[in-house]
Scaffold this motif. Structure first.
Motif, mmCIF file in Angstrom:
data_model
loop_
_atom_site.group_PDB
_atom_site.id
_atom_site.type_symbol
_atom_site.label_atom_id
_atom_site.label_comp_id
_atom_site.label_asym_id
_atom_site.label_seq_id
_atom_site.Cartn_x
_atom_site.Cartn_y
_atom_site.Cartn_z
ATOM 1 N N ALA A 395 0.858 -1.188 0.000
ATOM 2 C CA ALA A 395 0.000 0.000 0.000
ATOM 3 C C ALA A 395 0.890 1.233 0.000
ATOM 4 C CB ALA A 395 -0.922 0.007 1.215
ATOM 5 N N ILE A 396 0.687 2.102 -0.979
ATOM 6 C CA ILE A 396 1.527 3.295 -1.140
ATOM 7 C C ILE A 396 0.634 4.521 -1.232
ATOM 8 C CG2 ILE A 396 3.119 4.500 -2.699
ATOM 9 C CD1 ILE A 396 4.004 1.611 -3.591
ATOM 10 N N LEU A 397 0.969 5.524 -0.442
ATOM 11 C CA LEU A 397 0.299 6.817 -0.528
ATOM 12 C C LEU A 397 1.364 7.898 -0.641
ATOM 13 C CD1 LEU A 397 -2.274 8.545 -0.423
ATOM 14 C CD2 LEU A 397 -1.969 8.671 2.062
ATOM 15 N N LEU A 398 1.260 8.706 -1.682
ATOM 16 C CA LEU A 398 2.151 9.838 -1.887
ATOM 17 C C LEU A 398 1.300 11.104 -1.928
ATOM 18 C CD1 LEU A 398 4.496 8.412 -4.688
ATOM 19 C CD2 LEU A 398 4.781 8.272 -2.208
ATOM 20 N N THR A 399 1.583 12.046 -1.043
ATOM 21 C CA THR A 399 0.883 13.324 -1.045
ATOM 22 C C THR A 399 1.893 14.460 -0.944
ATOM 23 O OG1 THR A 399 0.600 13.808 1.323
ATOM 24 C CG2 THR A 399 -0.887 12.172 0.360
ATOM 25 N N ASN A 400 1.433 15.663 -1.261
ATOM 26 C CA ASN A 400 2.242 16.861 -1.058
ATOM 27 C C ASN A 400 1.627 17.691 0.067
ATOM 28 O OD1 ASN A 400 -0.022 17.468 -2.565
ATOM 29 N ND2 ASN A 400 1.005 18.884 -3.958
ATOM 30 N N ARG A 401 1.470 17.086 1.204
ATOM 31 C CA ARG A 401 0.734 17.703 2.313
ATOM 32 C C ARG A 401 1.424 18.960 2.841
ATOM 33 N NH1 ARG A 401 2.532 18.362 7.848
ATOM 34 N NH2 ARG A 401 4.401 17.101 8.042
ATOM 35 N N VAL A 402 2.713 19.193 2.531
ATOM 36 C CA VAL A 402 3.402 20.399 2.980
ATOM 37 C C VAL A 402 3.281 21.544 1.973
ATOM 38 C CG1 VAL A 402 5.053 19.156 4.428
ATOM 39 C CG2 VAL A 402 5.610 19.596 2.031
ATOM 40 N N HIS A 403 2.498 21.362 0.919
ATOM 41 C CA HIS A 403 2.273 22.428 -0.070
ATOM 42 C C HIS A 403 1.029 23.212 0.306
ATOM 43 C CE1 HIS A 403 2.160 24.538 -3.850
ATOM 44 N NE2 HIS A 403 1.043 23.938 -4.252
ATOM 45 N N PRO A 404 1.101 24.496 0.618
ATOM 46 C CA PRO A 404 2.301 25.338 0.534
ATOM 47 C C PRO A 404 2.985 25.533 1.891
ATOM 48 C CG PRO A 404 0.405 26.738 0.777
ATOM 49 C CD PRO A 404 -0.107 25.326 0.837
ATOM 50 N N THR A 405 2.457 24.876 2.957
ATOM 51 C CA THR A 405 3.032 25.068 4.280
ATOM 52 C C THR A 405 2.944 23.778 5.073
ATOM 53 O OG1 THR A 405 2.774 26.253 6.392
ATOM 54 C CG2 THR A 405 0.798 25.958 5.079
ATOM 55 N N ARG A 406 3.882 23.588 5.978
ATOM 56 C CA ARG A 406 3.918 22.374 6.786
ATOM 57 C C ARG A 406 2.951 22.429 7.966
ATOM 58 N NH1 ARG A 406 10.031 22.269 8.646
ATOM 59 N NH2 ARG A 406 10.233 23.104 6.536
ATOM 60 N N GLY A 407 2.192 23.517 8.096
ATOM 61 C CA GLY A 407 1.363 23.700 9.277
ATOM 62 C C GLY A 407 0.004 23.037 9.223
ATOM 63 N N GLY A 408 -0.256 22.185 8.238
ATOM 64 C CA GLY A 408 -1.571 21.566 8.125
ATOM 65 C C GLY A 408 -1.767 20.399 9.071
ATOM 66 N N ALA A 409 -2.918 19.769 8.948
ATOM 67 C CA ALA A 409 -3.262 18.638 9.802
ATOM 68 C C ALA A 409 -2.463 17.396 9.404
ATOM 69 C CB ALA A 409 -4.760 18.352 9.704
ATOM 70 N N SER A 410 -2.385 16.454 10.335
ATOM 71 C CA SER A 410 -1.723 15.180 10.067
ATOM 72 C C SER A 410 -2.474 14.413 8.985
ATOM 73 C CB SER A 410 -1.670 14.348 11.346
ATOM 74 O OG SER A 410 -1.307 13.010 11.065
ATOM 75 N N VAL A 411 -1.726 13.708 8.148
ATOM 76 C CA VAL A 411 -2.346 12.887 7.108
ATOM 77 C C VAL A 411 -2.404 11.421 7.513
ATOM 78 C CG1 VAL A 411 -1.657 14.474 5.292
ATOM 79 C CG2 VAL A 411 -0.179 12.537 5.849
ATOM 80 N N ASN A 412 -2.163 11.123 8.792
ATOM 81 C CA ASN A 412 -2.165 9.728 9.227
ATOM 82 C C ASN A 412 -3.513 9.052 8.982
ATOM 83 O OD1 ASN A 412 0.457 9.956 10.038
ATOM 84 N ND2 ASN A 412 -0.003 10.214 12.197
ATOM 85 N N VAL A 413 -4.591 9.823 9.073
ATOM 86 C CA VAL A 413 -5.904 9.236 8.826
ATOM 87 C C VAL A 413 -6.003 8.698 7.411
ATOM 88 C CG1 VAL A 413 -6.917 11.477 8.178
ATOM 89 C CG2 VAL A 413 -8.391 9.635 8.994
ATOM 90 N N ALA A 414 -5.379 9.377 6.452
ATOM 91 C CA ALA A 414 -5.405 8.918 5.062
ATOM 92 C C ALA A 414 -4.491 7.718 4.872
ATOM 93 C CB ALA A 414 -4.994 10.061 4.132
#
Length: 579
Positions: A395-414
């Motif tokens: 299982a592979i998940l690739l996201t750009n969750r730090v675009h445009p800032t690293r201050g977002g929510a955790s992506v662990n749920v995804a």
């Protein structure tokens, strides 16, 4: 925009004549096929000639519904305001068949760190072949390069690092071994700002090699970038080549991972997902350069970060691990080295299971695929790779969750949702007959399955089969009541692979992937009601709980036959399952 790839008819025919037949007919020796089954864990490696091919989930016995639901959830997270991540690519594979590839959202969406959106014409959609900065997933490539040193007789994992890097002995590190760096038990602190506090690459490397341990080596687990930076230096020192060159020559080129490497060329920039808008250091919108500031300050090539890759390339890497170090006839690691990478050497640090490079059994992102042998890694940019040898799945998940800032929510749920979708797609057939009772995994829920009041003159015996794959905080208990209001858990004796020893009042845990047999004796002077209660907490679940073969007897007298009288059981939250 969301992409969903569907296998072409020709590929469907190919898989239908192989895996689909295996699902129906087993292995030809009267044993059921493990393809599509969660309750038939595999041991050892997959056949060395296993090569990834495309096919629908049904071709390998999988239920497409959980997989489709996870794909819809990923698309929803990119469409939210604000999005959990601007864009994502996912890939699921089972027994060598890529059963799902999705792409959703934007590889480039914002102009600055204030989330100012680019004009629609300038935004770039994610495609299945979008290249992502995989961040700390890079640590796996460094670890594989170290194990390549082992295979070539250039180092032993129990050797002192200082035997090959004499300067590393400074400040109490003389006894630290290669194994301790690979398992994050060296005592190094997690991170130091090399890019900020040292002026050039040479001084930054010296700063790592000189650093004193924060805790005595071998006494604690502390995930640290410094461990892998040191190992990258070790690879370069013993080979006389750059880490990027070693990874190319020993890993990516033999495996045919054409889109994987460090410092991607400008020609690939249009395929690369953007990461963060950085003001300090003043890098602007980072795209095509490594996001991690320390790796950037080391020229884009470092042991802890720097690799760019695609979901398909990482799937090839995952299949090579499942195959025992080989893919398409090219061996990149000895089978024994792969086995060591998947063996837990951190028994002294429960919850921080770790092989020689791979993290093991981490439910927070491995979800329902979690188990003692499940291996993987995550990356700060929003990436994850999960390899499950027991079900031969990826299982592979690739996201750009730090675009445009690293201050977002955790992506662990995804991450968890995607991995769990593959676990849920696999069957756990009933143990007896055609149906069983299932409590689907869901957070913060309670499900009960209750018998009618049972009248007996003496002790009654309750027997049943249970399939339990849960987080340790989620449990199945058997309770009795004389009045239907006050309930008391009864002790159970349980048998089967991984079953608890002795008496227990609750069933939980994961990794065994087998049906258990359970029984208990209940004594009451009044009519008694028996119920099975499944409870989950607010976070993390496994594959779920099933019960089957319920028999309640008083001596030779049958009081309840759950197989023939399922209508007498009152379900709340339980449902009938057929697969």
């Amino acid at each position: 925009m969301a992409w969903r790839l569907v296998a072409c008819a020709a590929l469907v025919v190919v898989t239908a004549t192989s895996s689909a037949v295996a699902v129906a007919d087993g292995d030809g020796r009267g044993r059921p096929s493990a393809v599509g089954r969660f309750d038939l864990p595999q041991s050892g490696f997959a056949p060395a000639d296993t090569v990834l091919r495309s096919g629908p989930p049904q071709s390998v016995g999988l239920d497409p519904a959980p997989i489709d639901a996870a794909a819809e959830a990923l698309a929803g997270w990119t469409a939210a305001s604000p999005p959990l991540f601007p864009g994502a690519v996912s890939l699921l594979a089972h027994h060598g068949v890529v059963v799902s590839r999705t792409a959703t959202g934007k590889a480039l969406r914002y102009a600055d760190g204030d989330r100012t959106e680019l004009p629609a014409a300038d935004q770039v959609p994610v495609r299945p072949d979008t290249i992502f900065d995989v961040a700390s997933v890079s640590k796996l490539f460094t670890s594989m390069a170290v194990m390549g040193l082992v295979d070539r007789g250039l180092v032993d994992v129990d050797e002192r690092v200082a035997a090959h890097l004499p300067e590393f002995a400074a400040n109490g590190k003389d006894a630290i071994t290669v194994r301790q760096l690979l398992t994050h038990t060296s005592g190094f602190e997690p991170f130091i700002p090399l890019w900020r506090d040292w002026p050039d690459e040479a001084s930054r490397i010296r700063a790592v090699l000189d650093r004193a341990p924060a805790t005595p080596p071998g006494t604690a687990y502390t995930y640290s970038d410094l461990n892998l930076i040191t190992l990258g230096v070790l690879v370069e020192r013993l080979t006389g080549k750059g880490l990027d060159q070693v990874v190319t020559e020993w890993i990516t080129r033999p495996l045919g991972m054409v889109d994987t490497g460090y410092n991607p060329s400008a020609a690939r920039r249009d395929r690369i997902a953007a990461t963060e808008f950085q003001a300090t250091p003043p890098r602007g919108m980072v795209r095509g350069q490594v996001h991690d500031e320390n790796a950037w300050s080391l020229g884009g090539v470092a042991g802890h970060a720097g690799v760019f890759s695609t979901a398909y390339d990482l799937a090839v890497l995952g299949q090579a691990i499942l195959n025992g170090g080989t893919y398409r006839g090219r061996r990149v690691l000895a089978a024994e080295s792969v086995r060591a990478m998947l063996t837990n050497y951190n028994q002294s640090f429960p919850g921080d299971e770790h092989g020689l490079g791979f993290e093991l059994d981490q439910r927070w992102y491995m979800g329902g695929l979690s188990g003692p042998g499940t291996a993987g890694h995550t990356g700060f940019t929003g990436t994850s790779l999960v390899i499950d040898p027991a079900s031969r799945s990826i299982a592979i998940l690739l996201t750009n969750r730090v675009h445009p800032t690293r201050g977002g929510a955790s992506v662990n749920v995804a991450r968890e949702r995607l991995a769990s979708s593959l676990a849920l797609a696999m069957a756990v057939p009933p143990r007896h007959g055609r149906t069983a009772w299932s409590a689907p995994p869901a957070d913060a829920t309670t499900a009960t399955l209750t018998s009618p009041p049972l009248t007996a003159r003496g002790p009654i015996r309750v027997r049943f089969a249970a399939f339990v794959d849960t987080d340790d905080a989620d449990a199945l208990v058997v309770e009795t009541s004389d009045d239907g209001t006050t309930w008391e858990a009864v002790p159970l004796r349980v048998g089967g692979p991984g079953a608890p020893a002795g008496e227990t009042r609750s069933l939980s845990g994961s990794g065994h992937r087998s049906w258990w047999t359970a029984d208990t004796i209940v004594t009451s002077m009044r009519p008694v009601t028996v119920r099975w209660r499944s409870s989950t907490d607010s976070r993390y679940t496994g594959r779920g709980i099933s019960i089957d073969g319920i028999f309640i007897t008083e001596g030779d007298r049958l009081l309840l036959n759950g197989e023939k009288e399922p209508h007498l059981l009152r379900p709340v939250g339980w449902r009938v399952q057929t697969r």
